[in-house]
Design a protein around this motif. Structure first.
Motif, mmCIF file in Angstrom:
data_model
loop_
_atom_site.group_PDB
_atom_site.id
_atom_site.type_symbol
_atom_site.label_atom_id
_atom_site.label_comp_id
_atom_site.label_asym_id
_atom_site.label_seq_id
_atom_site.Cartn_x
_atom_site.Cartn_y
_atom_site.Cartn_z
ATOM 1 N N GLU A 1 -4.194 13.786 -1.776
ATOM 2 C CA GLU A 1 -3.401 12.504 -1.632
ATOM 3 C C GLU A 1 -4.504 11.154 -1.625
ATOM 4 O O GLU A 1 -5.970 11.482 -1.494
ATOM 5 N N VAL A 2 -4.064 10.217 -2.414
ATOM 6 C CA VAL A 2 -4.592 9.054 -2.453
ATOM 7 C C VAL A 2 -3.959 7.680 -2.175
ATOM 8 O O VAL A 2 -2.769 7.780 -2.043
ATOM 9 N N LEU A 3 -4.605 6.774 -1.706
ATOM 10 C CA LEU A 3 -3.968 5.367 -1.439
ATOM 11 C C LEU A 3 -4.087 4.533 -2.577
ATOM 12 O O LEU A 3 -5.386 4.253 -3.025
ATOM 13 N N TYR B 1 -10.488 7.021 -7.693
ATOM 14 C CA TYR B 1 -9.827 7.014 -6.315
ATOM 15 C C TYR B 1 -10.890 8.001 -5.374
ATOM 16 O O TYR B 1 -11.091 8.905 -5.920
ATOM 17 N N THR B 2 -11.030 7.770 -4.368
ATOM 18 C CA THR B 2 -11.296 8.693 -3.178
ATOM 19 C C THR B 2 -10.235 9.422 -2.317
ATOM 20 O O THR B 2 -9.689 8.720 -1.721
ATOM 21 N N PRO B 3 -10.190 10.632 -2.644
ATOM 22 C CA PRO B 3 -8.966 11.076 -1.967
ATOM 23 C C PRO B 3 -8.883 10.946 -0.471
ATOM 24 O O PRO B 3 -10.264 11.077 0.029
ATOM 25 N N ILE B 4 -7.886 10.717 0.282
ATOM 26 C CA ILE B 4 -7.932 10.774 1.543
ATOM 27 C C ILE B 4 -7.591 11.893 2.486
ATOM 28 O O ILE B 4 -7.825 12.153 3.659
ATOM 29 N N SER B 5 -7.227 12.810 1.659
ATOM 30 C CA SER B 5 -7.031 14.404 2.175
ATOM 31 C C SER B 5 -8.214 14.907 2.089
ATOM 32 O O SER B 5 -9.191 14.697 1.501
ATOM 33 N N HIS C 1 -15.610 10.899 -5.783
ATOM 34 C CA HIS C 1 -13.993 10.335 -6.193
ATOM 35 C C HIS C 1 -13.620 11.216 -7.380
ATOM 36 O O HIS C 1 -14.185 11.871 -8.135
ATOM 37 N N THR D 1 0.893 -1.176 0.045
ATOM 38 C CA THR D 1 0.021 0.043 -0.061
ATOM 39 C C THR D 1 0.713 1.195 -0.054
ATOM 40 O O THR D 1 1.699 1.361 0.616
ATOM 41 N N GLN E 1 0.973 5.784 -0.375
ATOM 42 C CA GLN E 1 0.313 6.959 -0.371
ATOM 43 C C GLN E 1 1.031 7.981 -1.253
ATOM 44 O O GLN E 1 2.146 8.138 -1.069
#
Length: 268
Positions: free
Chosen positions: A129-131, A116-120, A100, A80, A82
């Motif tokens: 940021e994305v994972l 992707y759904t950003p984690i920021s 997303h 994983t 980031q």
């Protein structure tokens, strides 16, 4: 010829993430194709550089893709990562809760699109940021040892969320002995699947169809070729082995010489 080189390439089905994205990669293709047709009709290549106005103070445009630089990549676990992307100045994505984004890039020569759904935070300024989770499998199969590999491959390609990279090495005596060629060719079209063939009793690749020549080796899968294949992987893979007892023993020995530990292998 110049205009044909500039013509947008139609996406393949494997490039669509199937998440109902707006725009979908096919929507973008239709817009780019229409723009290309207008430019070609007027013989004006500058029309290909047209950009649409962005709105809502967001760096995102629902009608086209925007290029962003990656400022850092941090490995969080074994598979994983980031990714941090730069945004100009103090701008932000201005996403609503649960929205997303779609990232597009080149992988193994194929254009890949994933959601992707950003984690920021949605209002984060100057970055987002994305994972991403990237597993890696190396499959070593001899003859009918290909059989247990196929359900695993198909389960990966059937799952839109599965981003496991797979390298399948099929060892056969001759080209005619390769099982299920059409299925294997279809699987090899996926962005995360690579397939190599090792033909022990073929002496030349010239008689093979051109689509096989680039990814086929003659002779046997030996220690040097094993190291070459492993070095071409993005990270140290987990290895699946299936063949005769002699094949399995040879592969285990070659993998050990290449630095792959026993607990990173599974023998069928």
């Amino acid at each position: 010829d110049d205009w044909l080189a500039l013509k947008p390439q139609e996406p393949s089905p494997s490039q669509c993430c199937g998440s109902g994205c707006k725009p979908c990669i096919y929507d973008v293709y239709e817009k780019e194709l229409a723009q290309w047709e207008r430019a070609k009709a007027k013989q004006d290549k500058s029309l290909l550089m047209e950009k649409k106005e962005q709105s809502n103070n967001s760096e995102l445009n629902p009608d086209t893709f925007t290029a962003f630089n990656i400022s850092s990549v941090e490995q969080l676990t074994e598979d994983t990562y980031q990714y941090k992307f730069e945004l100009p100045g103090n701008s932000s994505l201005q996403l609503s809760l649960g929205q997303h984004i779609v990232l597009r890039g080149m992988v193994n020569g194929l254009e890949v699109q994933r959601a992707y759904t950003p984690i920021s935070p949605g209002n984060a300024e100057g970055y987002f940021e994305v994972l991403m989770k990237h597993g890696e499998l190396l499959m070593l199969a001899s003859g009918t040892g290909l059989a247990p590999m196929l359900p695993i491959l198909q389960s990966i390609t059937d799952d839109e969320e599965d981003e496991t990279f797979v390298t399948l090495v099929g060892c056969f005596r001759t080209f005619d002995k390769i099982y299920l060629k059409p299925l294997l060719q279809d699987l090899a079209r996926y962005w995360n699947i690579r397939i190599f063939y090792v033909l022990s009793q073929e002496t030349s690749l010239e008689k093979l169809p051109w689509s096989y020549q680039e990814n086929t080796y003659t002779g046997r899968l030996n220690e040097d070729l094993m190291k070459t294949i492993i070095n071409s992987c993005r990270r140290k893979p987990f290895v699946l082995i299936c063949g005769s007892s002699a094949f399995n023993e040879d592969m285990s020995r070659y993998l050990k010489a290449a630095g792959i530990e026993e607990n990173s292998c599974f023998v069928f």
